[in-house]
Scaffold this motif. Structure first.
Motif, PDB file in Angstrom:
ATOM      1  N   GLY A 346       0.812  -1.208   0.000  1.00 45.71           N
ATOM      2  CA  GLY A 346       0.000   0.000   0.000  1.00 45.71           C
ATOM      3  C   GLY A 346       0.843   1.254   0.000  1.00 45.71           C
ATOM      4  O   GLY A 346       1.925   1.298   0.595  1.00 45.71           O
ATOM      5  N   LEU A 347       0.356   2.288  -0.682  1.00 47.33           N
ATOM      6  CA  LEU A 347       1.062   3.562  -0.756  1.00 47.33           C
ATOM      7  C   LEU A 347       0.867   4.356   0.536  1.00 47.33           C
ATOM      8  O   LEU A 347      -0.091   4.137   1.284  1.00 47.33           O
ATOM      9  CB  LEU A 347       0.556   4.371  -1.947  1.00 47.33           C
ATOM     10  CG  LEU A 347       0.882   3.796  -3.334  1.00 47.33           C
ATOM     11  CD1 LEU A 347       0.154   4.583  -4.426  1.00 47.33           C
ATOM     12  CD2 LEU A 347       2.384   3.799  -3.580  1.00 47.33           C
ATOM     13  N   PRO A 348       1.776   5.289   0.804  1.00 44.38           N
ATOM     14  CA  PRO A 348       1.616   6.137   1.990  1.00 44.38           C
ATOM     15  C   PRO A 348       0.299   6.908   1.956  1.00 44.38           C
ATOM     16  O   PRO A 348      -0.241   7.186   0.884  1.00 44.38           O
ATOM     17  CB  PRO A 348       2.809   7.088   1.909  1.00 44.38           C
ATOM     18  CG  PRO A 348       3.803   6.403   1.033  1.00 44.38           C
ATOM     19  CD  PRO A 348       3.008   5.602   0.053  1.00 44.38           C
ATOM     20  N   GLU A 349      -0.165   7.266   3.124  1.00 46.95           N
ATOM     21  CA  GLU A 349      -1.454   7.939   3.276  1.00 46.95           C
ATOM     22  C   GLU A 349      -1.242   9.331   3.891  1.00 46.95           C
ATOM     23  O   GLU A 349      -0.859   9.439   5.062  1.00 46.95           O
ATOM     24  CB  GLU A 349      -2.348   7.102   4.192  1.00 46.95           C
ATOM     25  CG  GLU A 349      -3.673   7.708   4.559  1.00 46.95           C
ATOM     26  CD  GLU A 349      -4.406   6.853   5.574  1.00 46.95           C
ATOM     27  OE1 GLU A 349      -4.344   7.178   6.782  1.00 46.95           O
ATOM     28  OE2 GLU A 349      -5.026   5.851   5.163  1.00 46.95           O
ATOM     29  N   PRO A 350      -1.466  10.414   3.129  1.00 46.63           N
ATOM     30  CA  PRO A 350      -1.366  11.750   3.721  1.00 46.63           C
ATOM     31  C   PRO A 350      -2.377  11.906   4.853  1.00 46.63           C
ATOM     32  O   PRO A 350      -3.572  11.611   4.682  1.00 46.63           O
ATOM     33  CB  PRO A 350      -1.686  12.693   2.552  1.00 46.63           C
ATOM     34  CG  PRO A 350      -1.376  11.897   1.324  1.00 46.63           C
ATOM     35  CD  PRO A 350      -1.763  10.483   1.679  1.00 46.63           C
ATOM     36  N   ARG A 362      -3.248  20.939  10.055  1.00 44.08           N
ATOM     37  CA  ARG A 362      -4.629  20.668   9.633  1.00 44.08           C
ATOM     38  C   ARG A 362      -4.689  19.289   9.001  1.00 44.08           C
ATOM     39  O   ARG A 362      -3.663  18.749   8.561  1.00 44.08           O
ATOM     40  CB  ARG A 362      -5.090  21.725   8.624  1.00 44.08           C
ATOM     41  CG  ARG A 362      -4.329  21.706   7.300  1.00 44.08           C
ATOM     42  CD  ARG A 362      -4.810  22.824   6.380  1.00 44.08           C
ATOM     43  NE  ARG A 362      -4.232  22.741   5.036  1.00 44.08           N
ATOM     44  CZ  ARG A 362      -3.064  23.248   4.687  1.00 44.08           C
ATOM     45  NH1 ARG A 362      -2.323  23.889   5.603  1.00 44.08           N
ATOM     46  NH2 ARG A 362      -2.626  23.126   3.439  1.00 44.08           N
ATOM     47  N   PRO A 363      -5.863  18.673   8.950  1.00 41.31           N
ATOM     48  CA  PRO A 363      -5.992  17.369   8.288  1.00 41.31           C
ATOM     49  C   PRO A 363      -5.622  17.484   6.806  1.00 41.31           C
ATOM     50  O   PRO A 363      -5.857  18.512   6.166  1.00 41.31           O
ATOM     51  CB  PRO A 363      -7.468  17.024   8.467  1.00 41.31           C
ATOM     52  CG  PRO A 363      -7.925  17.839   9.620  1.00 41.31           C
ATOM     53  CD  PRO A 363      -7.138  19.112   9.556  1.00 41.31           C
ATOM     54  N   ALA A 364      -5.075  16.390   6.270  1.00 45.16           N
ATOM     55  CA  ALA A 364      -4.657  16.376   4.854  1.00 45.16           C
ATOM     56  C   ALA A 364      -5.839  15.993   3.966  1.00 45.16           C
ATOM     57  O   ALA A 364      -5.699  15.177   3.035  1.00 45.16           O
ATOM     58  CB  ALA A 364      -3.503  15.413   4.661  1.00 45.16           C
ATOM     59  N   THR A 365      -6.982  16.589   4.203  1.00 50.23           N
ATOM     60  CA  THR A 365      -8.186  16.279   3.445  1.00 50.23           C
ATOM     61  C   THR A 365      -7.985  16.604   1.969  1.00 50.23           C
ATOM     62  O   THR A 365      -7.496  17.677   1.621  1.00 50.23           O
ATOM     63  CB  THR A 365      -9.374  17.079   3.989  1.00 50.23           C
ATOM     64  OG1 THR A 365      -9.484  16.837   5.399  1.00 50.23           O
ATOM     65  CG2 THR A 365     -10.661  16.683   3.300  1.00 50.23           C
ATOM     66  N   LEU A 395       2.802  11.545   6.654  1.00 49.15           N
ATOM     67  CA  LEU A 395       2.300  10.376   5.944  1.00 49.15           C
ATOM     68  C   LEU A 395       2.171   9.179   6.880  1.00 49.15           C
ATOM     69  O   LEU A 395       3.111   8.832   7.600  1.00 49.15           O
ATOM     70  CB  LEU A 395       3.251   9.998   4.804  1.00 49.15           C
ATOM     71  CG  LEU A 395       3.491  11.058   3.720  1.00 49.15           C
ATOM     72  CD1 LEU A 395       4.635  10.629   2.808  1.00 49.15           C
ATOM     73  CD2 LEU A 395       2.223  11.286   2.905  1.00 49.15           C
ATOM     74  N   GLY A 396       1.015   8.538   6.852  1.00 54.71           N
ATOM     75  CA  GLY A 396       0.864   7.243   7.489  1.00 54.71           C
ATOM     76  C   GLY A 396       1.376   6.169   6.537  1.00 54.71           C
ATOM     77  O   GLY A 396       1.236   6.288   5.322  1.00 54.71           O
TER      78      GLY A 396
END
Length: 427
Positions: A346-350, A362-365, A395-396
């Protein structure tokens, strides 16, 4: 662990900060790791360069305690897989949290454990090369307190091990468990008949001692609850069969081991149903990814999703990268890529954006990573979302095993970004 192990861990703090360790402040060059840790710098304003990987102190503490309690509550000895982190400081903390020992996959990984005083090692692989077996014999001879358990899965493997250990003049037998596999899976015997033949071959040597059975359910093709449960019943049934055949005679404990990070609940259930054998059973669980958990693969597959009342794990990794380019609408580029993050599961998650202008978070919405190059992440910027060059993006990550090996020295940071220590890895 012995004083020599304490000394070895203490020496890690004396290592000098230099070009080997990415992400660390350039002005820390020449400081020892201990000196830099004592400065308690901010991850965000303390001179760290991006990309930089951070390990959450709070999430790490939580995860160590959570699996300690869970394992003890299910009457399991815990030997977490060390190949996840290859970090002696984390091995120490796992042992301090009740781990029976540390699991490894290779002899080089075992050497790291031994260099830092790990007293019990479960080597989840069959070792057949002569130099490695000579090393195992030497480790056992040098330390009467050292406990080693390793795999066998073929008569030929047993023959190679026996010959090499005899040539090495081994003075202590190597404890082995027969590995049970599954068709189309990874290593391990495919049938119970073959397992009995391997066990018999071990019994005919003077250099190996059969102490139990083991395997890994995580590589069962199309693994689901039914398939994993069926394989675990075969594993425990094999232990009963070999015990009835007298192949565990004279042991003070019989080892039965399994368990990755996706099915440890099924392992606990199956092991709890194991009937009484001729000696007490040491039920070893080997899950490793729990120590940092993740924001992807293991977040989806953890057994705590099925049993939320029994606990929860927290993602402990966050990679901070910066926006370095906004060359077209709807696209941003971060200065982190395949050399910095895992991408196999899986790719990183902002997750969050930290403004370069005022430090506001702030959230990376509206942001998503759609591709990785060696040193860049391609970020799709959705309608209504925005980032600018210089912003930090947290990044998660998915699959911690493929993150640790990219970072030889990892800042341990509290929730407010204060770096309190550094975790050294050896890959």
């Amino acid at each position: 662990m012995a004083a020599t192990a304490d000394d070895a861990l203490a020496r890690l703090a004396q290592e000098r900060v230099d070009h080997r360790f990415k992400g660390l402040p350039p002005d820390a060059e020449g400081l020892t790791v201990g000196e830099l840790a004592a400065e308690r710098r901010s991850l965000f304003t303390g001179g760290f360069t991006t990309p930089v990987l951070a390990l959450s102190a709070e999430a790490l503490d939580h995860n160590l305690g959570a699996m300690e309690r869970w394992s003890a509550g299910h009457d399991l000895a815990f030997a977490p897989h060390g190949k996840t982190s290859m970090a002696p400081a984390l091995f120490r903390r796992q042992l301090d949290h009740g781990a029976w020992g540390i699991t490894v996959a290779t002899v080089p990984q075992l050497r790291v454990c031994r260099a830092y005083g790990v007293p019990r090692v479960f080597l989840a692989n069959q070792v057949v090369d002569e130099p490695s077996l000579r090393l195992l014999a030497a480790e056992l001879a040098a330390d009467p307190e050292f406990t080693l358990v390793t795999y066998v899965d073929s008569v030929r493997g047993v023959e190679l091990m026996d010959a090499a250990l005899r040539a090495a003049g081994a003075t202590r037998p190597v404890d082995v468990v027969v590995e049970l596999g599954v068709d189309g899976g990874r290593t391990g015997v495919r049938t119970e008949d073959e397992a009995e033949r391997v066990a018999g071959a071990v019994a005919r040597t003077g250099t190996l001692r059969l102490v139990g059975v083991a395997g890994y359910e995580g590589e069962i093709p199309q693994a689901d609850e039914e398939r994993v449960g069926a394989w675990l019943r075969r594993l425990t049934g094999l232990a009963v069969t070999l015990d009835k055949a007298g192949l565990f005679a004279g042991l003070d404990r019989i080892v039965v081991s399994a368990g990755g990070s996706a099915w440890f609940d099924a392992v606990a259930e199956s092991f709890a149903a194991l009937p009484e054998l001729s000696a007490p059973v040491l039920k070893i669980l080997r899950s490793g990814a729990y120590v940092t958990h993740d924001d992807g693969h293991y977040r989806r597959v953890t057994p705590f999703n099925r049993h939320p009342e029994e606990g929860v794990l927290r993602p402990a990794f966050r990679l901070w990268a910066q926006v370095v380019s906004r060359p077209e609408p709807g696209r941003a580029y971060l200065n982190a890529g395949k050399r910095d993050v895992s991408y196999d599961l899986g790719l990183p998650e902002p997750q969050v954006v930290r403004s370069a202008r005022d430090g506001a978070v702030r959230p990376a919405t509206g942001l998503s990573v759609i591709k990785l190059a060696d040193q860049h992440a391609f970020v799709e910027v959705g309608e209504g979302a925005d980032v600018e060059v210089g912003d930090w993006v947290g990044l998660g990550l998915s699959h911690p095993c493929a993150v640790f090996d990219r970072w030889p020295l990892i800042p341990l940071a509290t929730e407010d970004g204060t770096v309190t220590d550094y975790v050294r890895t050896f890959f």
